[in-house]
Write a protein that holds these residues in place. Structure first.
Motif, PDB file in Angstrom:
ATOM      1  N   UNK A  28       0.833  -1.210   0.000  1.00 23.46           N
ATOM      2  CA  UNK A  28       0.000   0.000   0.000  1.00 23.46           C
ATOM      3  C   UNK A  28       0.865   1.256   0.000  1.00 23.46           C
ATOM      4  N   UNK A  29       1.958   1.189   0.770  1.00 22.17           N
ATOM      5  CA  UNK A  29       2.848   2.356   0.818  1.00 22.17           C
ATOM      6  C   UNK A  29       3.442   2.629  -0.571  1.00 22.17           C
ATOM      7  N   UNK A  30       3.836   1.548  -1.248  1.00 21.80           N
ATOM      8  CA  UNK A  30       4.359   1.701  -2.608  1.00 21.80           C
ATOM      9  C   UNK A  30       3.313   2.302  -3.526  1.00 21.80           C
ATOM     10  N   UNK A  31       2.081   1.822  -3.362  1.00 17.33           N
ATOM     11  CA  UNK A  31       0.995   2.349  -4.201  1.00 17.33           C
ATOM     12  C   UNK A  31       0.787   3.833  -3.951  1.00 17.33           C
ATOM     13  N   UNK A  32       0.852   4.219  -2.656  1.00 19.21           N
ATOM     14  CA  UNK A  32       0.670   5.637  -2.303  1.00 19.21           C
ATOM     15  C   UNK A  32       1.769   6.478  -2.942  1.00 19.21           C
ATOM     16  N   UNK A  33       3.010   5.976  -2.874  1.00 18.35           N
ATOM     17  CA  UNK A  33       4.123   6.727  -3.465  1.00 18.35           C
ATOM     18  C   UNK A  33       3.914   6.875  -4.974  1.00 18.35           C
ATOM     19  N   UNK A  34       3.517   5.774  -5.615  1.00 20.27           N
ATOM     20  CA  UNK A  34       3.288   5.828  -7.062  1.00 20.27           C
ATOM     21  C   UNK A  34       2.155   6.794  -7.404  1.00 20.27           C
ATOM     22  N   UNK A  35       1.103   6.762  -6.583  1.00 19.34           N
ATOM     23  CA  UNK A  35      -0.021   7.674  -6.829  1.00 19.34           C
ATOM     24  C   UNK A  35       0.390   9.127  -6.633  1.00 19.34           C
ATOM     25  N   UNK A  36       1.222   9.360  -5.592  1.00 19.93           N
ATOM     26  CA  UNK A  36       1.690  10.738  -5.360  1.00 19.93           C
ATOM     27  C   UNK A  36       2.516  11.219  -6.545  1.00 19.93           C
ATOM     28  N   UNK A  37       3.384  10.320  -7.045  1.00 19.98           N
ATOM     29  CA  UNK A  37       4.199  10.667  -8.213  1.00 19.98           C
ATOM     30  C   UNK A  37       3.303  10.991  -9.407  1.00 19.98           C
ATOM     31  N   UNK A  38       2.296  10.125  -9.606  1.00 22.43           N
ATOM     32  CA  UNK A  38       1.372  10.324 -10.736  1.00 22.43           C
ATOM     33  C   UNK A  38       0.639  11.655 -10.584  1.00 22.43           C
ATOM     34  N   UNK A  39       0.298  11.976  -9.323  1.00 29.42           N
ATOM     35  CA  UNK A  39      -0.423  13.234  -9.079  1.00 29.42           C
ATOM     36  C   UNK A  39       0.462  14.437  -9.419  1.00 29.42           C
ATOM     37  N   UNK A  40       1.740  14.356  -8.990  1.00 32.94           N
ATOM     38  CA  UNK A  40       2.664  15.460  -9.283  1.00 32.94           C
ATOM     39  C   UNK A  40       2.833  15.616 -10.791  1.00 32.94           C
ATOM     40  N   UNK A  41       3.013  14.471 -11.473  1.00 33.81           N
ATOM     41  CA  UNK A  41       3.193  14.506 -12.921  1.00 33.81           C
ATOM     42  C   UNK A  41       1.936  15.062 -13.597  1.00 33.81           C
ATOM     43  N   UNK A  42       0.794  14.632 -13.071  1.00 32.64           N
ATOM     44  CA  UNK A  42      -0.483  15.090 -13.590  1.00 32.64           C
ATOM     45  C   UNK A  42      -0.619  16.610 -13.454  1.00 32.64           C
ATOM     46  N   UNK A  43      -0.224  17.105 -12.266  1.00 33.79           N
ATOM     47  CA  UNK A  43      -0.315  18.555 -12.037  1.00 33.79           C
ATOM     48  C   UNK A  43       0.618  19.307 -12.973  1.00 33.79           C
ATOM     49  N   UNK A  44       1.840  18.755 -13.149  1.00 33.23           N
ATOM     50  CA  UNK A  44       2.806  19.379 -14.071  1.00 33.23           C
ATOM     51  C   UNK A  44       2.224  19.454 -15.477  1.00 33.23           C
ATOM     52  N   UNK A  45       1.671  18.320 -15.914  1.00 35.14           N
ATOM     53  CA  UNK A  45       1.122  18.277 -17.281  1.00 35.14           C
ATOM     54  C   UNK A  45      -0.077  19.203 -17.423  1.00 35.14           C
TER      55      UNK A  45
END
Lengths: 279, 167
Positions: free
Chosen positions: A82-99
């Protein structure tokens, strides 16, 4: 013989007492006695119960030990996943915001054809300020093209290979950008300085410049599109004996921690030879 | 010592410097991992291995840098040769030797780089470059030397026990 008789009498007496107790109990006659016993025994029960409970819990726990260990291991694994998933989701969110920010910027400046690129490396030399991006000639990137983010100007393409390109940052000592102060329209040249700072030079003496002023590209010289944000004036150095004023400029973009940039594909620079001493 | 290890380490550190270490900025500069490795390797493995590290590390840094190609490799070669001279003339076991060497080597590296940049028409302003970059880098590299030198020393002892060099 005598002893046997005595024991039989005792048993009969006890049975008779029990019977009498039962009869009295049915009639409610032993309640005061029962209450008295309860009052006397309750504190003892409480203390004993408290003393015995941990031992009892321990005994029960010992019984569950192996299953608990299994559960713990399973939960630990689940927690890690779950922690890995949270990290991946946070990364995706940051990338999403950048895009999203880039997309907003793209729609705000429809005249510019922008190509998103990821930063894959920084210049390993402390004296120079360059980035390496993951887009190259195969994506239409050419030398001299401006590079920016939604916050402002980053630099320009200095070297291109098939799948990557190097970007000379505006803070590189060889970089020089024609600029103007938004408020007073005073013009000058923003140049990089060793250590990663920006200095706006050649501002005519009479022109108004003050800390907090926004610095934009002027478009003069044809190396960069007009009206891109370069940064903000931090301090001004003015001496009456000199022809020009100088201002220290803080870049609008945090050039140290860049992850994504945009290359302006539809801008053809015209004056590379004049700026930065490049051919 | 196998030259392959020197090449692999130099390559790895050059890439590390471009991707990870460049984000670590203290006093406005990042530690020069390749320079630290070259100096450590000269002191631990001798001139030839140090020179190899300088060549490989310098080439990779030049390839990843936006500056004129060849300036870093040239500067690192000069530094490795100078460090080898120091290593031969000074008492090798002196505890302070790695720290004095990296302090001076960093100054020499930036001096040679700036000089070569000027000679090739890519002049950088000497004053700010020395004061804002070279001097802080001398301090930061000296501060990072215990870490890099200790790791290089451990690796060196494990993979190639020290031998006596006769000159």
């Amino acid at each position: 013989m005598k002893g046997q008789r005595g024991r039989a009498i005792a048993v009969i007496v006890v049975l008779a007492l029990i019977l009498a107790w039962l009869v009295l109990d049915q009639a409610g006659g032993v309640n005061p006695v029962r209450d008295g016993f309860s009052r006397l025994l309750a504190p003892v029960q409480l203390v004993l119960g408290r003393l015995v409970r941990p031992v009892s819990d321990l005994w029960q726990s010992a019984g569950h030990w192996f299953s608990l260990q299994k559960d713990y291991e399973a939960l630990r694994q689940e927690n890690l996943a779950l922690r890995n998933q949270v990290i991946l989701l946070q990364e995706a969110q940051i990338e999403n915001e950048n895009l999203r920010r880039q997309l907003n910027y793209k729609s705000a400046v429809p005249a510019l054809e922008l190509l998103a690129a990821e930063v894959i490396g920084h210049d390993p030399n402390n004296l120079l300020r360059y980035l390496i991006i993951d887009r190259g000639a195969a994506d239409g990137v050419q030398r001299g093209m401006p590079v920016l983010t939604a916050e402002g100007l980053v630099g320009r393409i200095s070297e291109v290979s098939a799948s990557a390109a190097k970007v000379m940052l505006i803070t590189d000592p060889s970089s020089s950008v024609s600029a103007l102060i938004q408020r007073s329209r005073a013009t000058g040249m923003v140049q990089g300085y060793p250590g990663g700072e920006l200095v706006m030079r050649y501002i005519p003496q009479g022109d108004m410049v003050a800390p907090g002023d926004i610095v934009l590209t002027s478009g003069l010289g044809g190396n960069f599109p007009k009206r891109l944000v370069i940064g903000q004036v931090a301090s001004v150095s003015q001496r009456d004996v000199e022809m020009f004023q100088e201002a220290v400029v803080i870049p609008a973009v945090n050039l140290r921690d860049l992850e994504m940039v945009m290359v302006v594909l539809n801008f053809a620079p015209t004056g590379l030879a004049q700026e930065g001493g490049e051919p | 010592m196998s030259p392959v290890l020197t090449i692999v380490l130099a390559l790895f550190l050059a890439l590390l410097q471009s991707t990870v270490v460049s984000h670590v900025r203290i006093l406005g500069v990042s530690p020069d991992m390749v320079l630290l490795f070259v100096v450590s390797w000269v002191l631990l493995q001798g001139r030839q291995e140090g020179l190899l590290a300088a060549l490989v590390g310098g080439l990779v840094v030049d390839a990843l840098s936006g500056g004129p190609f060849g300036l870093t490799v040239l500067s690192l070669v000069v530094v490795s040769l100078a460090a080898a001279v120091g290593e031969r003339n000074l008492f090798r076991a002196a505890r302070f030797l790695p720290y004095i060497t990296i302090f001076l080597a960093t100054g020499l590296f930036y001096g040679v780089f700036l000089f070569m940049a000027q000679m090739t028409g890519h002049a950088l302003p000497w004053g700010p470059a020395l004061w804002r970059v070279a001097v802080p880098a001398m301090v930061i590299n000296t501060a990072f030397m215990p870490l890099v030198y200790t790791l290089a020393h451990a690796l060196s002892r494990r993979l190639a026990p020290p031998t006596v060099e006769w000159s």
